[in-house]
Motif scaffolding. Structure first.
Motif, PDB file in Angstrom:
ATOM      1  N   MET A 168       0.894  -1.304  -0.047  1.00 44.19           N
ATOM      2  CA  MET A 168       0.122  -0.174   0.157  1.00 44.19           C
ATOM      3  C   MET A 168       0.940   1.304  -0.079  1.00 44.19           C
ATOM      4  O   MET A 168       1.878   1.247   0.413  1.00 44.19           O
ATOM      5  CB  MET A 168      -1.044   0.105   1.246  1.00 44.19           C
ATOM      6  CG  MET A 168      -1.850  -0.993   1.306  1.00 44.19           C
ATOM      7  SD  MET A 168      -3.217  -1.300   0.259  1.00 44.19           S
ATOM      8  CE  MET A 168      -4.517  -0.318   1.205  1.00 44.19           C
ATOM      9  N   LYS A 187       0.819   5.855   0.603  1.00 44.64           N
ATOM     10  CA  LYS A 187      -0.278   6.675   1.009  1.00 44.64           C
ATOM     11  C   LYS A 187       0.017   8.030  -0.183  1.00 44.64           C
ATOM     12  O   LYS A 187       1.050   8.137  -0.644  1.00 44.64           O
ATOM     13  CB  LYS A 187       0.394   7.300   2.202  1.00 44.64           C
ATOM     14  CG  LYS A 187       0.178   6.147   3.399  1.00 44.64           C
ATOM     15  CD  LYS A 187       0.050   6.732   4.869  1.00 44.64           C
ATOM     16  CE  LYS A 187      -0.438   5.696   5.836  1.00 44.64           C
ATOM     17  NZ  LYS A 187       0.694   4.489   5.858  1.00 44.64           N
ATOM     18  N   GLU A 212     -13.362   4.621   4.580  1.00 47.63           N
ATOM     19  CA  GLU A 212     -13.112   3.971   5.665  1.00 47.63           C
ATOM     20  C   GLU A 212     -13.226   2.405   5.682  1.00 47.63           C
ATOM     21  O   GLU A 212     -12.832   1.598   5.863  1.00 47.63           O
ATOM     22  CB  GLU A 212     -13.771   4.682   6.852  1.00 47.63           C
ATOM     23  CG  GLU A 212     -13.259   4.284   8.066  1.00 47.63           C
ATOM     24  CD  GLU A 212     -13.769   4.850   9.275  1.00 47.63           C
ATOM     25  OE1 GLU A 212     -13.236   6.193   9.508  1.00 47.63           O
ATOM     26  OE2 GLU A 212     -14.619   4.552   9.949  1.00 47.63           O
ATOM     27  N   GLY A 213     -14.664   2.203   4.787  1.00 51.36           N
ATOM     28  CA  GLY A 213     -15.186   1.026   4.705  1.00 51.36           C
ATOM     29  C   GLY A 213     -14.247   0.022   3.656  1.00 51.36           C
ATOM     30  O   GLY A 213     -14.217  -1.196   3.823  1.00 51.36           O
ATOM     31  N   THR A 214     -13.685   0.628   2.761  1.00 54.81           N
ATOM     32  CA  THR A 214     -12.871  -0.164   2.015  1.00 54.81           C
ATOM     33  C   THR A 214     -11.324  -0.095   2.360  1.00 54.81           C
ATOM     34  O   THR A 214     -10.560  -1.046   1.998  1.00 54.81           O
ATOM     35  CB  THR A 214     -12.526   0.695   0.561  1.00 54.81           C
ATOM     36  OG1 THR A 214     -11.979   1.682   0.824  1.00 54.81           O
ATOM     37  CG2 THR A 214     -13.906   0.762  -0.137  1.00 54.81           C
ATOM     38  N   GLY A 215     -11.124   0.466   3.506  1.00 52.65           N
ATOM     39  CA  GLY A 215      -9.623   0.295   4.380  1.00 52.65           C
ATOM     40  C   GLY A 215      -8.906   1.261   3.770  1.00 52.65           C
ATOM     41  O   GLY A 215      -7.429   0.944   3.668  1.00 52.65           O
ATOM     42  N   GLU A 216      -8.965   2.092   3.056  1.00 54.73           N
ATOM     43  CA  GLU A 216      -8.276   3.161   2.465  1.00 54.73           C
ATOM     44  C   GLU A 216      -8.182   4.592   3.002  1.00 54.73           C
ATOM     45  O   GLU A 216      -7.437   5.287   2.521  1.00 54.73           O
ATOM     46  CB  GLU A 216      -8.575   3.221   0.760  1.00 54.73           C
ATOM     47  CG  GLU A 216      -8.559   1.984   0.159  1.00 54.73           C
ATOM     48  CD  GLU A 216      -9.047   1.902  -1.300  1.00 54.73           C
ATOM     49  OE1 GLU A 216      -8.450   1.274  -2.172  1.00 54.73           O
ATOM     50  OE2 GLU A 216     -10.045   2.492  -1.374  1.00 54.73           O
ATOM     51  N   PHE A 217      -8.858   4.832   4.082  1.00 51.14           N
ATOM     52  CA  PHE A 217      -8.960   6.210   4.616  1.00 51.14           C
ATOM     53  C   PHE A 217      -7.734   6.249   5.565  1.00 51.14           C
ATOM     54  O   PHE A 217      -7.811   5.547   6.529  1.00 51.14           O
ATOM     55  CB  PHE A 217     -10.358   6.336   5.268  1.00 51.14           C
ATOM     56  CG  PHE A 217     -10.345   7.861   5.602  1.00 51.14           C
ATOM     57  CD1 PHE A 217     -10.623   8.830   5.205  1.00 51.14           C
ATOM     58  CD2 PHE A 217     -10.377   7.887   6.946  1.00 51.14           C
ATOM     59  CE1 PHE A 217     -10.820  10.213   5.667  1.00 51.14           C
ATOM     60  CE2 PHE A 217     -10.452   9.368   7.950  1.00 51.14           C
ATOM     61  CZ  PHE A 217     -10.740  10.433   7.053  1.00 51.14           C
ATOM     62  N   VAL A 218      -7.206   7.593   5.615  1.00 55.48           N
ATOM     63  CA  VAL A 218      -6.138   7.839   6.736  1.00 55.48           C
ATOM     64  C   VAL A 218      -6.474   9.272   7.447  1.00 55.48           C
ATOM     65  O   VAL A 218      -6.605   9.120   8.389  1.00 55.48           O
ATOM     66  CB  VAL A 218      -4.840   7.799   5.896  1.00 55.48           C
ATOM     67  CG1 VAL A 218      -3.849   8.308   7.076  1.00 55.48           C
ATOM     68  CG2 VAL A 218      -4.425   6.590   5.387  1.00 55.48           C
ATOM     69  N   ASP A 244      -4.616   5.633   1.731  1.00 55.32           N
ATOM     70  CA  ASP A 244      -3.781   4.556   1.546  1.00 55.32           C
ATOM     71  C   ASP A 244      -4.254   3.277   0.688  1.00 55.32           C
ATOM     72  O   ASP A 244      -5.186   2.727   0.895  1.00 55.32           O
ATOM     73  CB  ASP A 244      -3.435   3.952   3.048  1.00 55.32           C
ATOM     74  CG  ASP A 244      -2.255   3.101   3.307  1.00 55.32           C
ATOM     75  OD1 ASP A 244      -1.376   3.096   2.339  1.00 55.32           O
ATOM     76  OD2 ASP A 244      -2.363   2.149   4.214  1.00 55.32           O
ATOM     77  N   GLU A 246      -3.773   0.600  -2.805  1.00 60.46           N
ATOM     78  CA  GLU A 246      -2.684  -0.497  -3.512  1.00 60.46           C
ATOM     79  C   GLU A 246      -1.800   0.288  -4.670  1.00 60.46           C
ATOM     80  O   GLU A 246      -0.784  -0.494  -4.908  1.00 60.46           O
ATOM     81  CB  GLU A 246      -3.530  -1.386  -3.912  1.00 60.46           C
ATOM     82  CG  GLU A 246      -3.009  -2.937  -4.137  1.00 60.46           C
ATOM     83  CD  GLU A 246      -2.828  -3.577  -2.540  1.00 60.46           C
ATOM     84  OE1 GLU A 246      -1.695  -3.840  -2.222  1.00 60.46           O
ATOM     85  OE2 GLU A 246      -3.842  -3.622  -1.812  1.00 60.46           O
ATOM     86  N   TYR A 286       6.509   9.806   0.957  1.00 61.74           N
ATOM     87  CA  TYR A 286       7.655   8.721   1.004  1.00 61.74           C
ATOM     88  C   TYR A 286       7.126   7.605   1.829  1.00 61.74           C
ATOM     89  O   TYR A 286       6.305   7.635   2.598  1.00 61.74           O
ATOM     90  CB  TYR A 286       8.860   9.516   1.600  1.00 61.74           C
ATOM     91  CG  TYR A 286       9.672  10.249   0.715  1.00 61.74           C
ATOM     92  CD1 TYR A 286      10.180   9.931  -0.519  1.00 61.74           C
ATOM     93  CD2 TYR A 286       9.792  11.684   1.071  1.00 61.74           C
ATOM     94  CE1 TYR A 286      10.796  10.693  -1.333  1.00 61.74           C
ATOM     95  CE2 TYR A 286      10.563  12.376   0.254  1.00 61.74           C
ATOM     96  CZ  TYR A 286      11.062  12.215  -1.207  1.00 61.74           C
ATOM     97  OH  TYR A 286      11.753  12.849  -1.933  1.00 61.74           O
ATOM     98  N   GLY A 287       7.815   6.512   1.161  1.00 58.68           N
ATOM     99  CA  GLY A 287       7.490   5.254   1.982  1.00 58.68           C
ATOM    100  C   GLY A 287       8.568   4.899   3.151  1.00 58.68           C
ATOM    101  O   GLY A 287       9.282   5.911   3.408  1.00 58.68           O
ATOM    102  N   VAL A 288       8.673   3.799   3.703  1.00 62.91           N
ATOM    103  CA  VAL A 288       9.540   3.329   4.358  1.00 62.91           C
ATOM    104  C   VAL A 288      10.756   2.699   3.853  1.00 62.91           C
ATOM    105  O   VAL A 288      10.307   1.961   2.681  1.00 62.91           O
ATOM    106  CB  VAL A 288       9.239   2.233   5.518  1.00 62.91           C
ATOM    107  CG1 VAL A 288       8.241   3.052   6.369  1.00 62.91           C
ATOM    108  CG2 VAL A 288       8.217   1.057   4.926  1.00 62.91           C
ATOM    109  N   SER A 342      13.064  -0.179   2.263  1.00 65.35           N
ATOM    110  CA  SER A 342      12.994  -1.584   2.617  1.00 65.35           C
ATOM    111  C   SER A 342      14.033  -2.280   3.227  1.00 65.35           C
ATOM    112  O   SER A 342      15.235  -1.914   3.356  1.00 65.35           O
ATOM    113  CB  SER A 342      12.804  -2.409   1.052  1.00 65.35           C
ATOM    114  OG  SER A 342      13.872  -1.866   0.203  1.00 65.35           O
TER     115      SER A 342
END
Lengths: 135, 381
Positions: free
Chosen positions: A1, A3, A45-51, A92, A94, A127-129, A131
């Motif tokens: 995922m 952001k 929020e329902g789709t698990g994508e809200f931050v 957040d 895919e 920016y991501g984390v 790896s």
């Protein structure tokens, strides 16, 4: 995922298609617009994508360091800023395509006449984390 | 409170509930509720038999939910039920849970979240913190994932490769937040390795151990990345390296090579070098050849170009790079490195700055910016 920030500008972007200022909408149209935003956030929020989602007051003061032991310099608020940020939503998702798709939907929030305002939204990746496995 | 024990028991308790007739989604919810209660209650009142306690409380939560589903009037439940002993388990429930949570119908992020909760025993709150999203969002992601797999029979055998990809993802993004996801990924892979006799599970475990061993040397206290060649190798965890090498060697003797074993072999060769100069780059290139053959992955080819640059010189590295798509992540950074080694600091400085602008994360961006700044300072003096 990954952001993404969906950034809403009041100015700075080209004029949107349905560009009637909000204060000239009917009260019901304003309510419908606000409800659309709320529903959109609830659905994500329902789709698990809200931050996160925040709106900013149009007030703002510029501040600058002015040297050791001196109070900071302040300026503004200015009557006209070139680029005023009105608010944002953080998602957040895919894929990058999904971020663009959602921004497109958010831009379709209804305005005057109940028609989509087609406002411009800027989509900026976070920016991501780093790896763990690098070689 | 023994949180490790709590987490280790989670898949077993879910399995027991499923065997008693609960469906997976309801069993998983009930066990999650029991975990949250355990976190609250155990510190002051530790149970004599933690597993029996969890089974009892989870089963009660399950009955609670089932009753409130059917009739709101039957919500009152006795709270002094005796612990019910679990039935003996013939098939390995934990293994089934790994397969279910990594089911191919799930998106990678859903599979990761579900695995961490149902197999790993983490709470939704912990998973949300680890991935920096609100708890409500993570809760929805998990319940959607459970709906997606609701039609999957619990006793269906799965593909171990999908499980490995999920565990790899957890490990590879493992250093954010309060929850040690890398450590958790190792625990889950170790548990899986104990239940299967699969050489790639061993390969992934070895890979994780060998990379985890370098963790203390990877970053400075201020968060700065330290490249492999500059790491203080005395900080590497020799116990983890020894274990990783043992696990890998045992896997390799079975002569069924896979991508994780090949990656672990590369990590083992790095671990084996006391200094960066002693690295056996020729052998590393050979392993990259294997990895490219196995995966045909552009990322493997890119990393191979770096290794070729070390083994045969930067010109050879640049030649290996020439055939690759410049849009590949880190392609520009690799080109910058090889050009510097080739004695062209002007090109290298320009490429480092360009690579910094497209870096995927902040520590890498800062690292690449410093590389560009270092070369530019040299060029000015």
């Amino acid at each position: 995922m990954a952001k993404y920030l969906l950034l809403k500008h009041y100015r700075g972007a080209p004029a949107s298609v349905n560009d009637v200022p909000m204060e000239q909408w009917t009260p019901d149209e304003v309510s419908a617009h606000v409800q659309y935003m709320r529903d959109f956030a609830a659905r994500l929020e329902g789709t698990g994508e809200f931050v996160d989602s925040q709106a900013l007051s149009p007030e703002g003061t510029f501040v600058r360091y002015d040297g050791e032991g001196r109070p900071p310099v302040t300026d503004g608020p200015f009557a006209e800023t070139k680029d005023l940020i009105a608010g944002w939503m953080v998602i957040d998702v895919e894929t990058h395509e999904r971020a663009l798709e959602l921004a497109g939907e958010l831009s379709a929030a209804p305005g005057a006449g109940g028609k989509p305002i087609h406002e411009w939204l800027e989509v900026r990746p976070f920016y991501g984390v780093p790896s763990t496995i690098t070689e | 409170m023994d949180e490790a024990l709590l987490r280790a028991l989670t898949p077993t308790v879910i399995g027991i509930l499923v065997r008693r007739g609960a469906d997976f989604a309801a069993a998983e919810d009930a066990v999650q509720d029991a975990l949250v209660e355990a976190v609250r209650v155990w510190p002051d009142d530790p149970p004599r038999d933690p597993k029996a306690w969890l089974v009892t409380v989870a089963w009660r939560k399950f009955l609670d939910a089932a009753r409130s589903d059917t009739s709101r009037q039957h919500r009152e439940v006795r709270v002094d039920d005796e612990p019910v002993p679990g039935p003996s388990v013939a098939v390995d429930d934990t293994l089934q849970l790994y397969f279910l949570c990594a089911h191919p119908s799930l998106t990678p992020a859903s599979a990761v979240a579900l695995t961490l909760r149902a197999v790993g025993g983490l709470t939704t709150k912990q998973i949300a913190q680890a991935y920096l999203v609100p708890e409500a969002t993570m809760a929805q992601r998990i319940s959607r994932a459970k709906r997606t797999v609701s039609g999957v029979r619990f006793n269906q055998p799965g593909d171990v490769a999908t499980v490995l990809r999920v565990l790899y993802l957890v490990f590879n993004e493992g250093y954010s937040g309060d929850v040690d996801l890398a450590g958790e990924a190792i625990r889950l892979t170790r548990q899986l390795a104990a239940k299967t006799n699969h050489e790639e599970v061993a390969g992934l475990l070895a890979l994780m151990l060998l990379h985890h061993a370098r963790r203390p040397a990877r970053t400075r206290p201020d968060g700065r990345l330290v490249p492999l060649a500059e790491q203080d190798r005395s900080l590497w965890n020799t116990r983890l390296i020894a274990e990783g090498v043992d696990v890998l060697q045992a896997a390799l003797t079975r002569d069924r090579l896979g991508e994780f074993q090949a990656q672990a072999a590369i990590a083992a060769l790095h671990a084996d070098a006391r200094t960066a100069e002693e690295t056996d780059w020729v052998q590393i290139v050979e392993w990259y050849d294997e990895l490219v053959r196995l995966t045909d992955s552009p990322v493997a080819r890119l990393n191979r170009a770096v290794a070729v640059g070390e083994a045969d010189g930067p010109r050879a590295g640049l030649a290996a790079l020439a055939g690759l798509d410049p849009a590949l992540p880190r392609h520009t950074a690799v080109a910058a490195y090889l050009h510097e080694r080739d004695g062209d600091p002007v090109t290298a400085a320009r490429l480092y700055a360009e690579a910094a602008r497209s870096a995927p994360n902040l520590p890498e961006r800062d690292h690449l910016t410093r590389q560009a700044a270092r070369l530019n300072a040299q060029l000015r003096s």
